[in-house]
Every structure is written in structure tokens, then in C-alpha cells.
Design a protein around this motif. Structure first.
Motif, PDB file in Angstrom:
ATOM      1  N   GLU A  39      43.604 -45.819 -29.104  1.00  0.00           N
ATOM      2  CA  GLU A  39      42.564 -45.173 -28.283  1.00  0.00           C
ATOM      3  C   GLU A  39      43.162 -43.970 -27.523  1.00  0.00           C
ATOM      4  N   PRO A  40      42.297 -43.161 -26.869  1.00  0.00           N
ATOM      5  CA  PRO A  40      42.750 -41.844 -26.386  1.00  0.00           C
ATOM      6  C   PRO A  40      43.963 -41.870 -25.451  1.00  0.00           C
ATOM      7  N   ARG A  41      44.110 -42.922 -24.657  1.00  0.00           N
ATOM      8  CA  ARG A  41      45.237 -42.907 -23.711  1.00  0.00           C
ATOM      9  C   ARG A  41      46.474 -43.595 -24.278  1.00  0.00           C
ATOM     10  N   VAL A  75      34.900 -54.855 -35.560  1.00  0.00           N
ATOM     11  CA  VAL A  75      35.008 -54.002 -34.374  1.00  0.00           C
ATOM     12  C   VAL A  75      34.282 -52.686 -34.650  1.00  0.00           C
ATOM     13  N   PRO A  76      33.069 -52.496 -34.077  1.00  0.00           N
ATOM     14  CA  PRO A  76      32.388 -51.214 -34.285  1.00  0.00           C
ATOM     15  C   PRO A  76      33.169 -50.086 -33.619  1.00  0.00           C
ATOM     16  N   GLN A  77      33.241 -48.970 -34.304  1.00  0.00           N
ATOM     17  CA  GLN A  77      33.923 -47.801 -33.719  1.00  0.00           C
ATOM     18  C   GLN A  77      33.125 -46.545 -34.036  1.00  0.00           C
ATOM     19  N   SER A  78      32.961 -45.689 -33.025  1.00  0.00           N
ATOM     20  CA  SER A  78      32.256 -44.419 -33.244  1.00  0.00           C
ATOM     21  C   SER A  78      33.254 -43.280 -33.086  1.00  0.00           C
ATOM     22  N   GLY A  79      33.195 -42.534 -31.976  1.00  0.00           N
ATOM     23  CA  GLY A  79      34.099 -41.391 -31.824  1.00  0.00           C
ATOM     24  C   GLY A  79      35.498 -41.768 -31.369  1.00  0.00           C
ATOM     25  N   ASN A  80      35.716 -43.042 -31.045  1.00  0.00           N
ATOM     26  CA  ASN A  80      37.021 -43.520 -30.572  1.00  0.00           C
ATOM     27  C   ASN A  80      37.486 -42.779 -29.317  1.00  0.00           C
ATOM     28  N   THR A  81      36.562 -42.499 -28.407  1.00  0.00           N
ATOM     29  CA  THR A  81      36.955 -41.885 -27.125  1.00  0.00           C
ATOM     30  C   THR A  81      36.815 -42.875 -25.965  1.00  0.00           C
ATOM     31  N   GLY A  85      39.522 -49.773 -24.303  1.00  0.00           N
ATOM     32  CA  GLY A  85      40.123 -50.523 -25.422  1.00  0.00           C
ATOM     33  C   GLY A  85      39.134 -51.294 -26.288  1.00  0.00           C
ATOM     34  N   GLY A  86      37.823 -51.109 -26.078  1.00  0.00           N
ATOM     35  CA  GLY A  86      36.831 -51.906 -26.815  1.00  0.00           C
ATOM     36  C   GLY A  86      36.782 -51.618 -28.298  1.00  0.00           C
ATOM     37  N   GLN A  87      37.068 -50.371 -28.696  1.00  0.00           N
ATOM     38  CA  GLN A  87      36.902 -49.959 -30.092  1.00  0.00           C
ATOM     39  C   GLN A  87      38.193 -50.086 -30.899  1.00  0.00           C
ATOM     40  N   GLU A 119      20.677 -40.724 -36.270  1.00  0.00           N
ATOM     41  CA  GLU A 119      21.566 -41.830 -36.631  1.00  0.00           C
ATOM     42  C   GLU A 119      22.785 -41.840 -35.718  1.00  0.00           C
ATOM     43  N   ALA A 120      23.444 -43.004 -35.697  1.00  0.00           N
ATOM     44  CA  ALA A 120      24.450 -43.274 -34.668  1.00  0.00           C
ATOM     45  C   ALA A 120      25.701 -42.403 -34.737  1.00  0.00           C
ATOM     46  N   GLY A 121      26.014 -41.864 -35.924  1.00  0.00           N
ATOM     47  CA  GLY A 121      27.304 -41.203 -36.081  1.00  0.00           C
ATOM     48  C   GLY A 121      27.335 -39.723 -35.752  1.00  0.00           C
ATOM     49  N   GLY A 159      27.806 -42.247 -18.947  1.00  0.00           N
ATOM     50  CA  GLY A 159      27.285 -41.497 -17.798  1.00  0.00           C
ATOM     51  C   GLY A 159      27.491 -40.009 -18.009  1.00  0.00           C
ATOM     52  N   GLY A 160      28.482 -39.439 -17.325  1.00  0.00           N
ATOM     53  CA  GLY A 160      28.769 -38.018 -17.485  1.00  0.00           C
ATOM     54  C   GLY A 160      28.193 -37.180 -16.368  1.00  0.00           C
ATOM     55  N   VAL A 161      28.075 -35.875 -16.643  1.00  0.00           N
ATOM     56  CA  VAL A 161      27.749 -34.937 -15.564  1.00  0.00           C
ATOM     57  C   VAL A 161      26.244 -34.710 -15.367  1.00  0.00           C
ATOM     58  N   ALA A 434      32.066 -47.894 -13.306  1.00  0.00           N
ATOM     59  CA  ALA A 434      30.828 -47.146 -13.077  1.00  0.00           C
ATOM     60  C   ALA A 434      30.245 -46.645 -14.384  1.00  0.00           C
ATOM     61  N   GLU A 435      31.142 -46.223 -15.341  1.00  0.00           N
ATOM     62  CA  GLU A 435      30.572 -45.679 -16.575  1.00  0.00           C
ATOM     63  C   GLU A 435      31.377 -45.989 -17.832  1.00  0.00           C
ATOM     64  N   HIS A 436      32.602 -46.442 -17.748  1.00  0.00           N
ATOM     65  CA  HIS A 436      33.403 -46.616 -18.976  1.00  0.00           C
ATOM     66  C   HIS A 436      33.242 -47.987 -19.610  1.00  0.00           C
TER      67      HIS A 436
HETATM   68  C1  LIG Z   1      38.117 -36.583 -22.040  1.00  0.00           C
HETATM   69  C2  LIG Z   1      37.156 -37.721 -21.892  1.00  0.00           C
HETATM   70  C3  LIG Z   1      36.101 -37.593 -20.993  1.00  0.00           C
HETATM   71  C4  LIG Z   1      35.186 -38.637 -20.842  1.00  0.00           C
HETATM   72  N1  LIG Z   1      34.171 -38.485 -19.947  1.00  0.00           N
HETATM   73  C5  LIG Z   1      33.265 -39.477 -19.805  1.00  0.00           C
HETATM   74  C6  LIG Z   1      32.187 -39.347 -18.874  1.00  0.00           C
HETATM   75  O1  LIG Z   1      32.060 -38.358 -18.160  1.00  0.00           O
HETATM   76  N2  LIG Z   1      31.309 -40.368 -18.800  1.00  0.00           N
HETATM   77  C7  LIG Z   1      31.429 -41.498 -19.567  1.00  0.00           C
HETATM   78  O2  LIG Z   1      30.585 -42.402 -19.459  1.00  0.00           O
HETATM   79  N3  LIG Z   1      32.452 -41.649 -20.428  1.00  0.00           N
HETATM   80  C8  LIG Z   1      33.366 -40.679 -20.574  1.00  0.00           C
HETATM   81  N4  LIG Z   1      34.409 -40.838 -21.443  1.00  0.00           N
HETATM   82  C9  LIG Z   1      34.531 -42.090 -22.217  1.00  0.00           C
HETATM   83  C10 LIG Z   1      33.877 -42.060 -23.604  1.00  0.00           C
HETATM   84  O3  LIG Z   1      33.763 -40.749 -24.108  1.00  0.00           O
HETATM   85  C11 LIG Z   1      32.511 -42.751 -23.573  1.00  0.00           C
HETATM   86  O4  LIG Z   1      32.675 -44.108 -23.252  1.00  0.00           O
HETATM   87  C12 LIG Z   1      31.726 -42.631 -24.883  1.00  0.00           C
HETATM   88  O5  LIG Z   1      30.392 -43.051 -24.653  1.00  0.00           O
HETATM   89  C13 LIG Z   1      32.317 -43.470 -26.024  1.00  0.00           C
HETATM   90  O6  LIG Z   1      31.719 -43.037 -27.234  1.00  0.00           O
HETATM   91  P1  LIG Z   1      32.498 -43.146 -28.620  1.00  0.00           P
HETATM   92  O7  LIG Z   1      31.594 -42.642 -29.681  1.00  0.00           O
HETATM   93  O8  LIG Z   1      33.817 -42.489 -28.563  1.00  0.00           O
HETATM   94  O9  LIG Z   1      32.663 -44.730 -28.754  1.00  0.00           O
HETATM   95  P2  LIG Z   1      33.938 -45.584 -29.144  1.00  0.00           P
HETATM   96  O10 LIG Z   1      35.078 -45.232 -28.267  1.00  0.00           O
HETATM   97  O11 LIG Z   1      34.198 -45.513 -30.606  1.00  0.00           O
HETATM   98  O12 LIG Z   1      33.422 -47.057 -28.785  1.00  0.00           O
HETATM   99  C14 LIG Z   1      33.185 -47.437 -27.457  1.00  0.00           C
HETATM  100  C15 LIG Z   1      32.649 -48.888 -27.413  1.00  0.00           C
HETATM  101  O13 LIG Z   1      31.368 -48.976 -28.033  1.00  0.00           O
HETATM  102  C16 LIG Z   1      31.404 -49.832 -29.188  1.00  0.00           C
HETATM  103  N5  LIG Z   1      30.618 -49.118 -30.208  1.00  0.00           N
HETATM  104  C17 LIG Z   1      30.874 -47.892 -30.717  1.00  0.00           C
HETATM  105  N6  LIG Z   1      29.898 -47.521 -31.545  1.00  0.00           N
HETATM  106  C18 LIG Z   1      29.005 -48.541 -31.588  1.00  0.00           C
HETATM  107  C19 LIG Z   1      27.780 -48.728 -32.257  1.00  0.00           C
HETATM  108  N7  LIG Z   1      27.258 -47.787 -33.066  1.00  0.00           N
HETATM  109  N8  LIG Z   1      27.129 -49.901 -32.060  1.00  0.00           N
HETATM  110  C20 LIG Z   1      27.618 -50.856 -31.241  1.00  0.00           C
HETATM  111  N9  LIG Z   1      28.794 -50.725 -30.587  1.00  0.00           N
HETATM  112  C21 LIG Z   1      29.461 -49.564 -30.744  1.00  0.00           C
HETATM  113  C22 LIG Z   1      32.871 -49.972 -29.526  1.00  0.00           C
HETATM  114  O14 LIG Z   1      33.141 -51.204 -30.169  1.00  0.00           O
HETATM  115  C23 LIG Z   1      33.513 -49.894 -28.152  1.00  0.00           C
HETATM  116  O15 LIG Z   1      33.431 -51.141 -27.509  1.00  0.00           O
HETATM  117  C24 LIG Z   1      35.349 -39.824 -21.604  1.00  0.00           C
HETATM  118  C25 LIG Z   1      36.407 -39.947 -22.504  1.00  0.00           C
HETATM  119  C26 LIG Z   1      37.312 -38.918 -22.647  1.00  0.00           C
HETATM  120  C27 LIG Z   1      38.437 -39.084 -23.636  1.00  0.00           C
END
Ligand SMILES: Cc1cc2nc3c(=O)[nH]c(=O)nc-3n(C[C@H](O)[C@H](O)[C@H](O)COP(=O)(O)OP(=O)(O)OC[C@H]3O[C@@H](n4cnc5c(N)ncnc54)[C@H](O)[C@@H]3O)c2cc1C
Length: 477
Positions: A39-41, A75-81, A85-87, A119-121, A159-161, A434-436
Motif C-alpha cells: 500500500e502507499p505508505r 481482497v477487493p482492490q481498486s486504486g490501491n491508495t 491496509g484494507g486492500q 462502473e467501479a474501476g 471524504g476529501g476537500v 474521520a475518512e480513511h
Molecule cells: C495522497 C493521498 C491523499 C488522500 N487523500 C484522501 C482524502 O482527502 N480523503 C479520503 O477520504 N481519503 C484520502 N486518501 C485515501 C484513499 O485515496 C481513499 O481511501 C480512497 O477512497 C481509496 O480508493 P482506492 O480506489 O484507492 O481503494 P483501495 O485502496 O484499492 O481500497 C480501499 C478499501 O476499499 C476496499 N475496496 C476497494 N474497491 C472496492 C470495491 N469495488 N468494492 C468493495 N470494496 C472495495 C478495499 O478492499 C479496501 O478495504 C488519500 C490517499 C493518498 C495516497
């Protein structure tokens, strides 16, 4: 308790491979797997026998059905951000990664352009761009939007801005399509604004972090695009002044106040030192900074005039020490870059221990002062960098290591530091996420902040929707 999960057999791996086709089934020896395992960190690194990249809801459903029958974890994974540690698959190499990134269709936009089914991706940036092409706004926005995908955003209730004006991801969704643990598909892609026909299933899956179902598509709300946005950056001496400026801005701009972020001096220093082209907007250093947006529905300069008046009045009242209102889009982007680059730039200050907390907005100054004291007790010389979504009461309370400390020794203090900071959050009636989300990182903390009744309800929902416990085991609960 469900039966223990199984290690994927070679037969199951072969069967899953035929569902998606060989090009989209990445085995353990495929070097393309690397991008899905950390994951990113870099805090969680896992192993998996298989990364699957399905190209349709039907393929996702077939994968879930096969894994459920074999009692194998997915383990579902989307953008991996994601930051908890959930993804990331577990270290034991028994969990299969289900990447949703090939589900990329825009299925439709309604005639009045008030909703869009995607769609989700698709990445969040792509969803926002698609809304813009329709002359509309999808207001969810965050620094990771070029990589995170809408399915991940909804699974984490991101969440976000844009939360101040438009709410979390949850508030921006009308309907969902979800693949259940046993492979059935729930088609809840309704675009109704009002629908009181029984339990709200949609809200169960939003924020479930992949533990209750797999989101494959969503009906999103679209809103009017602002005709103009004024961006202001202010320097302040005290946190109490940040609160006073927020109250003043809300009173003056009301719903037109669409962002209110805060940054500390330490943050400006790391960004201006390490991000190419980033400049301090002011000649002198100040302890705190605010970045705010005021939006307008008519392009007649009202937003800019409101921002200028706000800053002038705040300066006259002694709340603001210096201020600038962006006179061009390029200038506004440069000011936003200071905020968006903050987490990335903090890496240059050595190891950091992170918290994503919220407290009621009026308590933010007291929380930040109190947290500074508890951090100093745990690690003298540690350097707090609290920043984030002040208007939502949400602080990314990141703490950088003392300048001359060994990074590993500092990071070994993660647990006591987190305990101390979260202790204060709980005392103030706040939230430890709060949002992660919770993921794996905060799972053991949940018992501290949820009552026995809440935990029992959550476990009952999990058992009802995923009786074999194959979806993201060990995350959240
Ligand atoms: C630089 C940076 C800035 C960020 N800023 C913010 C911010 O301002 N606000 C904020 O809320 N977050 C922020 N985040 C965290 C992150 O971007 C969010 O949590 C985002 O919503 C995760 O999306 P993802 O596609 O990367 O999901 P992933 O990281 O791939 O997955 C996140 C979780 O969701 C589950 N999941 C993924 N896709 C699905 C699906 N289709 N169906 C069911 N479960 C799924 C995964 O199993 C995992 O548990 C930031 C991260 C970074 C690196």
C-alpha cells in the motif's frame, strides 16, 4: 464463527483463471503482481497466489461464487491508495486479490444530467472529467484522485476537500450494483432521490471497506458546476484565529464556502523545500495558514469580492496576519498545490506517525494544543504536522520524527503515540477515523470506540451478508 478459510488449491486457481482469461490472472511468479502487494505508505506488504482482473460484473460474480464455495478469501482492490491496509493481501499468501480496475464503462447519464451510472474501476479524476463533459460537477475530490477509483471511494466512504459543501462519498450516491459474497448480484442502480421502501441497503455497502460486498457500479449524483471560484490563502498567528476565520467565512459566504483547509508552518516549510516550484505566498513566516474556496453560481465576480471583503474584515479584526486572493487559475492551482503536496512532502522530514481524526469543529484548537502535549510526553522533540479539513473538524494529525532520531526507533513508538492521541480524541467525543476507514490498521482500536451493542450489530450484518467470512477477512472486524 465461520469455518476457517482454505488455502486456494491449484484446481481453484486454474478455474478462476479461466473466468477472467490468462491475460488477467496474475500468478505468484508474475512480476506484474508487485503493484498490488504493497500500500502507499509501505506499512503493509502481502503475498498472493493470484491477482484477478475481471472485465465485467458477471466475471466478478463467478469469482465470488467459486471462492465462496471453496471458502477462500477475496481482497477487493481498486486504486490501491487506501491508507489503512484494507486492500493489501495478508502476509500468509492465502488471500486472492480481486482488482476492479477493468470495470471502466460509463453506462449512462440521465436526460436532465442529474445522475450518471459508472462502473467501479474508473478513477475519481475520470469520473469528475466525465461529469464536466456533461457540464456538471461530481464534487468528490482529493489529492489521490488520479489513482483512486470510484469503487474504492465508495467502499471507504471517502471524504476529501469537497465535504464541507457536498458531504462524504455517501451523500453523492443514489444507487449501487453489488456482487454479494455468494456471487449473487444486487442491482440497486436506482437514480431516485427519494425512496423509503424498506432498509437502505445502499448505505450498508458504502463504507464497508469490502467486507460486506463488492461494488461493481454506482449511480452518482451530479450537481451544477460553479460558474466561478475564488481561492484565498491566509496567514494566522493562533489556532483560535483559524476557528474565528472559519466562523466569519461561514457567516459571510454560507453555502458558497466550498473548502476550508488549514496548514501549519512546518507543512509550508517541507513543501516549499521539497516540491519543485512551490513558493511561500508571504514574505514572513506565520504559525498557521488557511486555504479556502468561495464558489459562485454566476460569473459576475461575486465570489472574488466576497473573498476580498472576508480577508479585509478578518485583517481589520486582527484575525488574519496576511492574506492573498488568487487573481488567476494558475495562482489558485499553485495555492492548492501547497495543500495537496503536504503528505507526500512530509516523507522528506523522516518517519511519520499518522492519525486521521475528527472532533467537533469548535474543539479543534483545544485538541491540537492537547495533542501537542501528549506527543511531547511520548517522544520529546517529535514534530507534529496537523493539517487538513478544518471545516469538517477533520485533522490529519501527522507527527514527524525528531531531527536526529533513528527512524526505526521513532516508528516503534507508533502504538503508544496512537494510544495517547486517540485517548484525547475519545475524551473529546471525536472519531479515530474521520475518512480513511478502519482496515487492518485500526481494527483493534474499534472496541475502544464502539459499544458492545454496536459491535454486535456489525458482526450480525457481516454474518448475514458473508456467512463464510470470505470478503476481506480481518479488516474492520
Ligand atoms: C495522497 C493521498 C491523499 C488522500 N487523500 C484522501 C482524502 O482527502 N480523503 C479520503 O477520504 N481519503 C484520502 N486518501 C485515501 C484513499 O485515496 C481513499 O481511501 C480512497 O477512497 C481509496 O480508493 P482506492 O480506489 O484507492 O481503494 P483501495 O485502496 O484499492 O481500497 C480501499 C478499501 O476499499 C476496499 N475496496 C476497494 N474497491 C472496492 C470495491 N469495488 N468494492 C468493495 N470494496 C472495495 C478495499 O478492499 C479496501 O478495504 C488519500 C490517499 C493518498 C495516497
Amino acid at each position: 464463527m465461520p469455518n476457517p478459510l482454505a488455502i486456494p488449491s491449484p484446481e481453484l486457481i486454474a478455474r478462476l483463471g479461466t473466468i477472467v482469461g490468462p491475460a488477467h490472472a496474475l500468478g505468484a511468479d508474475d512480476e506484474r503482481q508487485a503493484a498490488y502487494l504493497v500500500e502507499p505508505r509501505g506499512k503493509y506488504r502481502g503475498r498472493t497466489p493470484l491477482v484477478l482482473r475481471p472485465g465485467s460484473t458477471a466475471e466478478v460474480a463467478a469469482i465470488a461464487a467459486a471462492c465462496n464455495e471453496a471458502r477462500v478469501a477475496l481482497v477487493p482492490q481498486s486504486g490501491n491508495t487506501g491508507l489503512v491496509g484494507g486492500q493489501t493481501p495478508g502476509e500468509d499468501g492465502a488471500e486472492i486479490v480481486l482488482s476492479l480496475g477493468r470495470l471502466r464503462q460509463i453506462r449512462g447519464v440521465d436526460q436532465a444530467r442529474t445522475s450518471m451510472i459508472v462502473e467501479a474501476g474508473l478513477t475519481l479524476a475520470e469520473v469528475r472529467a466525465a461529469a464536466e463533459r456533461e457540464g456538471r460537477l461530481f464534487p468528490l475530490s482529493m489529492a489521490s484522485e488520479g489513482s483512486c477509483q470510484i469503487g474504492g471511494n465508495l467502499a471507504t466512504n471517502a471524504g476529501g476537500v469537497g465535504v464541507l459543501a457536498h458531504g462524504n462519498a455517501r451523500q453523492q450516491v443514489l444507487g449501487l450494483e453489488v456482487v454479494l459474497a455468494d456471487g449473487r448480484v444486487w442491482d440497486g442502480l436506482r437514480t431516485l432521490k427519494k425512496d423509503n421502501t424498506g432498509y437502505d441497503l445502499r448505505d450498508l455497502f458504502i463504507g464497508c471497506e469490502g467486507t460486506l460486498g463488492i461494488i461493481t457500479a454506482a449511480a452518482l449524483k451530479l450537481v451544477p458546476r460553479p460558474a466561478e471560484v475564488a481561492t484565498a490563502f491566509a496567514a494566522l498567528s493562533r489556532l483560535e484565529d483559524v476557528l474565528a476565520l472559519f466562523q466569519h467565512a461561514e457567516a459571510m459566504a454560507g453555502g458558497a464556502l466550498t473548502a476550508f483547509e488549514f496548514l501549519p508552518r512546518f507543512g509550508i516549510e517541507v513543501v516549499t523545500q521539497h516540491v519543485p516550484g512551490a513558493r511561500d505566498p508571504f514574505p514572513d513566516p506565520h504559525p498557521w495558514y488557511v486555504l479556502l474556496d468561495i464558489s459562485g453560481s454566476t460569473a459576475d465576480g461575486t465570489a472574488e469580492r466576497t473573498a476580498l471583503t472576508l480577508m479585509a474584515e478578518a485583517a481589520a479584526a486582527g484575525i488574519v496576519a496576511d492574506a492573498t486572493v488568487a487573481d488567476s487559475l494558475a495562482r489558485a492551482r499553485a495555492l492548492w498545490r501547497l495543500r495537496e503536496a503536504m503528505s507526500e512532502a512530509q516523507k522528506h522530514a523522516g518517519g511519520s506517525i499518522k492519525h486521521d481524526i475528527s472532533v467537533p469543529v469548535p474543539l479543534l484548537p483545544a485538541f491540537i494544543a492537547g495533542a501537542g502535549c501528549v506527543v511531547e510526553r511520548v517522544c520529546p522533540g517529535a514534530r507534529p504536522m496537523p493539517f487538513g479539513h478544518f471545516g469538517d473538524g477533520n485533522v490529519h494529525y501527522n507527527v514527524s520524527q525528531p531531527r536526529d532520531m533513528d527512524t526505526a526507533r521513532f516508528l516503534a513508538l507508533w502504538q503508544p503515540m496512537q494510544d495517547a492521541v486517540h485517548g484525547l480524541v475519545v475524551e473529546m467525543g471525536g472519531s479515530i477515523s474521520a475518512e480513511h476507514g478502519i482496515g487492518r490498521m485500526k481494527r483493534d482500536e474499534l472496541a475502544r470506540v464502539k459499544s458492545a451493542v454496536e459491535l454486535d450489530l456489525m458482526r450480525s450484518l457481516k454474518a448475514a451478508l458473508d456467512p463464510n467470512g470470505i470478503l476481506n477477512p480481518g479488516r474492520v472486524l
